[in-house]
Design an enzyme around this catalytic site. Structure first.
Site, PDB file in Angstrom:
ATOM      1  N   ALA A   1      16.589 -13.464   2.108  1.00 20.61           N
ATOM      2  CA  ALA A   1      15.893 -12.702   3.143  1.00 20.61           C
ATOM      3  C   ALA A   1      14.805 -11.897   2.439  1.00 20.61           C
ATOM      4  O   ALA A   1      14.734 -10.681   2.548  1.00 20.61           O
ATOM      5  CB  ALA A   1      16.861 -11.790   3.885  1.00 20.61           C
TER       6      ALA A   1
ATOM      7  N   GLY B   1      11.696 -12.047   3.012  1.00 19.51           N
ATOM      8  CA  GLY B   1      10.813 -11.494   4.041  1.00 19.51           C
ATOM      9  C   GLY B   1       9.336 -11.598   3.688  1.00 19.51           C
ATOM     10  O   GLY B   1       8.552 -10.711   4.010  1.00 19.51           O
ATOM     11  N   LEU B   2       8.976 -12.692   3.019  1.00 14.37           N
ATOM     12  CA  LEU B   2       7.560 -12.983   2.761  1.00 14.37           C
ATOM     13  C   LEU B   2       6.843 -11.887   1.979  1.00 14.37           C
ATOM     14  O   LEU B   2       5.722 -11.497   2.317  1.00 14.37           O
ATOM     15  CB  LEU B   2       6.822 -13.241   4.077  1.00 14.37           C
ATOM     16  CG  LEU B   2       7.114 -14.594   4.717  1.00 14.37           C
ATOM     17  CD1 LEU B   2       6.531 -14.660   6.117  1.00 14.37           C
ATOM     18  CD2 LEU B   2       6.549 -15.730   3.873  1.00 14.37           C
TER      19      LEU B   2
ATOM     20  N   ASN C   1       3.267 -22.461   7.479  1.00 11.91           N
ATOM     21  CA  ASN C   1       4.676 -22.161   7.726  1.00 11.91           C
ATOM     22  C   ASN C   1       4.821 -21.516   9.106  1.00 11.91           C
ATOM     23  O   ASN C   1       4.438 -20.368   9.283  1.00 11.91           O
ATOM     24  CB  ASN C   1       5.172 -21.231   6.613  1.00 11.91           C
ATOM     25  CG  ASN C   1       6.545 -20.670   6.882  1.00 11.91           C
ATOM     26  OD1 ASN C   1       7.258 -21.109   7.775  1.00 11.91           O
ATOM     27  ND2 ASN C   1       6.932 -19.688   6.086  1.00 11.91           N
TER      28      ASN C   1
ATOM     29  N   CYS D   1       7.825 -18.064  11.270  1.00 10.01           N
ATOM     30  CA  CYS D   1       7.814 -16.623  11.550  1.00 10.01           C
ATOM     31  C   CYS D   1       7.883 -16.325  13.035  1.00 10.01           C
ATOM     32  O   CYS D   1       7.430 -17.105  13.852  1.00 10.01           O
ATOM     33  CB  CYS D   1       6.510 -16.006  11.051  1.00 10.01           C
ATOM     34  SG  CYS D   1       6.414 -15.988   9.315  1.00 10.01           S
TER      35      CYS D   1
ATOM     36  N   ILE E   1      12.296 -29.516   5.224  1.00 13.67           N
ATOM     37  CA  ILE E   1      12.572 -28.451   6.163  1.00 13.67           C
ATOM     38  C   ILE E   1      12.461 -27.077   5.486  1.00 13.67           C
ATOM     39  O   ILE E   1      12.656 -26.963   4.279  1.00 13.67           O
ATOM     40  CB  ILE E   1      14.010 -28.573   6.745  1.00 13.67           C
ATOM     41  CG1 ILE E   1      15.051 -28.568   5.639  1.00 13.67           C
ATOM     42  CG2 ILE E   1      14.130 -29.772   7.631  1.00 13.67           C
ATOM     43  CD1 ILE E   1      16.504 -28.574   6.113  1.00 13.67           C
ATOM     44  N   ASN E   2      12.184 -26.072   6.308  1.00 10.90           N
ATOM     45  CA  ASN E   2      12.321 -24.692   5.855  1.00 10.90           C
ATOM     46  C   ASN E   2      13.826 -24.352   5.858  1.00 10.90           C
ATOM     47  O   ASN E   2      14.659 -25.235   6.060  1.00 10.90           O
ATOM     48  CB  ASN E   2      11.522 -23.769   6.780  1.00 10.90           C
ATOM     49  CG  ASN E   2      10.978 -22.564   6.023  1.00 10.90           C
ATOM     50  OD1 ASN E   2      11.708 -21.960   5.227  1.00 10.90           O
ATOM     51  ND2 ASN E   2       9.734 -22.216   6.248  1.00 10.90           N
TER      52      ASN E   2
ATOM     53  N   GLY F   1      17.338 -28.780  -0.557  1.00  9.67           N
ATOM     54  CA  GLY F   1      18.478 -29.116  -1.395  1.00  9.67           C
ATOM     55  C   GLY F   1      18.254 -30.139  -2.482  1.00  9.67           C
ATOM     56  O   GLY F   1      19.211 -30.611  -3.092  1.00  9.67           O
TER      57      GLY F   1
HETATM   58  C1  LIG Z   1      13.729 -17.278  -2.285  1.00 11.55           C
HETATM   59  C2  LIG Z   1      13.038 -18.208  -1.335  1.00 11.55           C
HETATM   60  C3  LIG Z   1      11.797 -17.865  -0.802  1.00 11.55           C
HETATM   61  C4  LIG Z   1      11.127 -18.712   0.084  1.00 11.55           C
HETATM   62  N1  LIG Z   1       9.894 -18.371   0.551  1.00 11.55           N
HETATM   63  C5  LIG Z   1       9.195 -19.230   1.347  1.00 11.55           C
HETATM   64  C6  LIG Z   1       7.862 -18.944   1.767  1.00 11.55           C
HETATM   65  O1  LIG Z   1       7.285 -17.915   1.409  1.00 11.55           O
HETATM   66  N2  LIG Z   1       7.224 -19.835   2.583  1.00 11.55           N
HETATM   67  C7  LIG Z   1       7.822 -21.007   2.970  1.00 11.55           C
HETATM   68  O2  LIG Z   1       7.203 -21.796   3.673  1.00 11.55           O
HETATM   69  N3  LIG Z   1       9.080 -21.312   2.564  1.00 11.55           N
HETATM   70  C8  LIG Z   1       9.770 -20.462   1.774  1.00 11.55           C
HETATM   71  N4  LIG Z   1      11.048 -20.799   1.343  1.00 11.55           N
HETATM   72  C9  LIG Z   1      11.640 -22.073   1.781  1.00 11.55           C
HETATM   73  C10 LIG Z   1      11.471 -23.156   0.728  1.00 11.55           C
HETATM   74  O3  LIG Z   1      10.108 -23.402   0.465  1.00 11.55           O
HETATM   75  C11 LIG Z   1      12.150 -24.466   1.178  1.00 11.55           C
HETATM   76  O4  LIG Z   1      11.559 -24.923   2.365  1.00 11.55           O
HETATM   77  C12 LIG Z   1      13.635 -24.293   1.422  1.00 11.55           C
HETATM   78  O5  LIG Z   1      14.206 -23.368   0.521  1.00 11.55           O
HETATM   79  C13 LIG Z   1      14.414 -25.611   1.343  1.00 11.55           C
HETATM   80  O6  LIG Z   1      14.354 -26.188   0.071  1.00 11.55           O
HETATM   81  P1  LIG Z   1      15.485 -25.967  -1.082  1.00 11.55           P
HETATM   82  O7  LIG Z   1      16.812 -26.242  -0.436  1.00 11.55           O
HETATM   83  O8  LIG Z   1      15.123 -26.925  -2.155  1.00 11.55           O
HETATM   84  O9  LIG Z   1      15.394 -24.538  -1.485  1.00 11.55           O
HETATM   85  C14 LIG Z   1      11.729 -19.947   0.459  1.00 11.55           C
HETATM   86  C15 LIG Z   1      12.975 -20.291  -0.074  1.00 11.55           C
HETATM   87  C16 LIG Z   1      13.630 -19.457  -0.971  1.00 11.55           C
HETATM   88  C17 LIG Z   1      14.952 -19.872  -1.537  1.00 11.55           C
END
Ligand SMILES: Cc1cc2nc3c(=O)[nH]c(=O)nc-3n(C[C@H](O)[C@H](O)[C@H](O)COP(=O)(O)O)c2cc1C
Ligand SMILES: Cc1cc2nc3c(=O)[nH]c(=O)nc-3n(C[C@H](O)[C@H](O)[C@H](O)COP(=O)(O)OP(=O)(O)OC[C@H]3O[C@@H](n4cnc5c(N)ncnc54)[C@H](O)[C@@H]3O)c2cc1C
Ligand code: FES
Lengths: 243, 303
Positions: free
Chosen positions: B70, B72-73, B128, B131, B192-193, B245
């Site tokens: 979390a 929060g950008l 993205n 939000c 996916i996000n 993942g």
């Molecule tokens: C700590 C953290 C910060 C993230 N910040 C952003 C972000 O700023 N913008 C965004 O589009 N996705 C953000 N994500 C999502 C990741 O880019 C990604 O879509 C998501 O984690 C799934 O991939 P993963 O399972 O390999 O982590 C964030 C993920 C994590 C873990």
């Protein structure tokens, strides 16, 4: 910063639920006391951040409390176990600011980083004194190790079962020290902040994603702007702390 | 020698592996671990119009097979990103950059995307839409096909570079959202996000995260991501950057077989700073083993 494989040499109980682990491996990335390492554990997605208690070439010592599944797993490790560890993380304490008679205060799991700090200060010809805070006498650890360095150790226990009854602040002198170095639970840090009369360095804990500055998981606000506890911390200067 | 190059809307990548936004900062920290020019591309930290501190701590909680975040950008704001962060990254890195843009209003998306598009250092604009929309009672842009359509169309109107819309998985029908992106003129999709989740501290009897909820990512979400990529690939003819993942070269191949043209690696970078490099080093070996000569040929290969 470095990733390395470390081999457990010793993993011994110092007090109920508190263990000392001595590991063999490449410690060349560690720059000083107050830094931490981040330990990968089998079956756990995130690493566990643990302070450097002491180090030498090829040898790393940590002291940890069992508080959950990861540290419980660590407590069962036997000599020969190999661990993937990131070293050289965080800023660490600045020794140049100590003055001649710095006061080191560690509470519970915040005691370990004080050890290498005390050792370094002594080797620089400083006269640190140490206050160690625990809940009760049986939790005590590292006191003899500090005394072996020739530093004055005062113990405070919350229940009065050993040393000064009360918190570490009850064992703090009103003056006579040149700088504060401390690590421990946040309420303790705040109490020391309020009582201390000199400059000081305070080490903070935060839940971490990476431990090396990539995820912004550990950011806090300071008077000098946002800081990542894992990177610009864990040690903050007293003057910059916002509670 | 096997071929690992892929192309995203005309942008050439030497390999399909891209660190995911928010898990790689602006690259500098990872440059201390390895030469980041081995990466296919980089998706940099999500950026908004104003600088943001993000959420209060704790922002991170561990989960079985992953983590909640979390954050929060937290970001320094689009002007500083364009003026300082991207030029600084360019000093050490010469491969493609995806600017990742977030917004809480339509105006914010348009302004930030236009500024990111105008930077000489960006190659793809990744939008993205996870939000909340402050003008629509806080409902996430990414959960409503109309809002996604409007964001895509407005952003496309101000961008010259390829626009990839990054989809939220927290929806009942990912395909209808993907179709809305296509109608809005998107050049591609990222998915996916994170999945919304929550953990409680059973000793304190309180949520672990100060924000209460956080986004789940890491290996636990991999099958959800593969399923969504599969569904979107079947229904919408747009290049897909797959993520969720990914931990290994095998995962990259599985996601590409489901329909991804390139793959992002997120949380794995936090657990292992060498994750992307190790996947890239391993990819040719795994391709050889599986008899894959050219990685492009497996895109959507399982359909
Ligand atoms: C700590 C953290 C910060 C993230 N910040 C952003 C972000 O700023 N913008 C965004 O589009 N996705 C953000 N994500 C999502 C990741 O880019 C990604 O879509 C998501 O984690 C799934 O991939 P993963 O399972 O390999 O982590 C964030 C993920 C994590 C873990
Ligand atoms: C910079 C730093 C230095 C530390 N040094 C020491 C030390 O020298 N000795 C020691 O005993 N402990 C230390 N800690 C605390 C230690 O990291 C936690 O006790 C440990 O991570 C708990 O793991 P667990 O799996 O047993 O607990 P669980 O509660 O099962 O862990 C779940 C998750 O929460 C995280 N977590 C839980 N408690 C904490 C905490 N207090 N701080 C940060 N993350 C936490 C874990 O890392 C894990 O990701 C330090 C923490 C930090 C941030
Ligand atoms: S824990 Fe990732 S930036 Fe500090």
């Amino acid at each position: 910063m470095k990733r390395g494989l470390f081999t457990v040499e010793v993993n011994e109980k110092l007090a109920p639920g508190t263990f000392r682990m001595v590991l063999a491996g490449d410690t060349s990335a560690i720059t000083g006391p107050g830094q931490f390492v981040n330990i990968a554990l089998e079956g756990k997605f995130l690493r566990r951040p643990i302070s450097v208690c002491d180090y030498a070439e090829g040898s790393l010592t940590i002291v940890y409390k069992v508080v959950g599944k990861g540290t419980e797993q660590m407590s069962g490790m036997t000599a020969g176990t190999v661990l993937d560890i990131l070293t050289g993380l965080g800023n660490g304490y600045d020794l140049d600011k100590s003055g001649q008679t710095p006061l080191l205060i560690g509470g519970g799991a915040g005691v370990p980083p004080m050890y290498n700090l005390a050792r370094k200060l002594v080797s620089q010809g400083k006269q640190p004194s140490v206050i160690l805070g625990f809940n009760k006498a049986e939790e005590l650890f590292l006191k003899e190790e500090f005394e072996a360095l020739g530093v004055a150790v005062t113990v405070a226990t919350a229940d009065g079962s050993l040393g000064v009854k009360g918190f570490v602040t009850d064992a703090m002198p009103a003056e006579g020290y040149t700088h504060i170095y401390t690590c421990g639970p946040e309420p303790m840090l705040k109490a020391i902040y309020d009582k201390s009369v000199t400059s000081g360095q305070f080490s903070f804990e935060e839940r971490m994603g990476c431990g090396f500055g990539a995820c912004m998981g550990c950011t806090c606000k300071t008077k000098y702007g946002n800081k990542r506890i894992c990177r610009e911390g864990p040690v903050l200067e007293k003057e910059e702390i916002i509670w | 020698m096997v071929k690992t190059a892929v192309s995203l809307s005309g942008i050439q990548l030497e390999n399909p592996v891209i660190p995911a936004s928010g898990t790689f900062g602006f690259g500098y920290e990872f440059a201390e671990w390895y030469d980041i020019n081995c990466l296919g591309a980089i998706s940099v930290k999500g950026t908004t119009r104003e600088p943001r501190f993000g959420n209060p701590a704790p922002r991170i909680a561990e989960t079985p097979g992953g983590m909640l975040n979390a954050v929060g950008l937290q970001n320094p704001g689009i002007d500083k990103v364009v003026a300082e962060e991207l030029p600084r990254l360019r000093q050490i890195y010469s491969k493609p950059i995806l600017a990742n843009i977030s917004g809480f209003s339509m105006d914010e998306f348009v302004e930030c995307c236009a500024k990111a598009d105008a930077s000489p250092h960006t190659n793809i604009i990744e939008v993205n839409v996870s939000c909340p929309n402050v003008h629509h009672g806080g409902m996430s842009f990414g959960t409503d096909p109309n809002m996604v359509y409007n964001v895509t169309k407005s952003v496309k109107a101000v961008c010259h570079k390829p626009v990839y819309v990054k989809l939220s998985p927290n929806v009942t029908d990912i395909v209808s959202i993907a179709k809305a992106c296509k109608e809005g003129g998107a050049d591609g999709l990222s998915l996916i996000n994170t999945l919304m989740g929550m953990r409680l501290d059973i000793k304190k009897r309180k949520p672990i995260l100060a924000n209460l909820t956080g986004g789940l990512s890491g290996p636990a979400v991999f099958p959800v991501a593969v399923r969504m990529i599969w569904q979107v690939y079947e229904a919408v003819n747009l290049p897909i950057i797959g993520m969720g993942g990914v931990q290994s070269a095998e995962d990259v191949i599985e996601m590409m077989l489901a329909g991804a043209t390139a793959v992002q690696v997120g949380a794995a970078n936090l657990a292992n700073p060498y994750a992307c490099k190790e996947i890239i080093d391993n990819l040719p070996i795994v391709m050889e083993r599986l008899g894959i000569q050219d990685i492009k040929e497996i895109i959507g290969g399982a359909h």
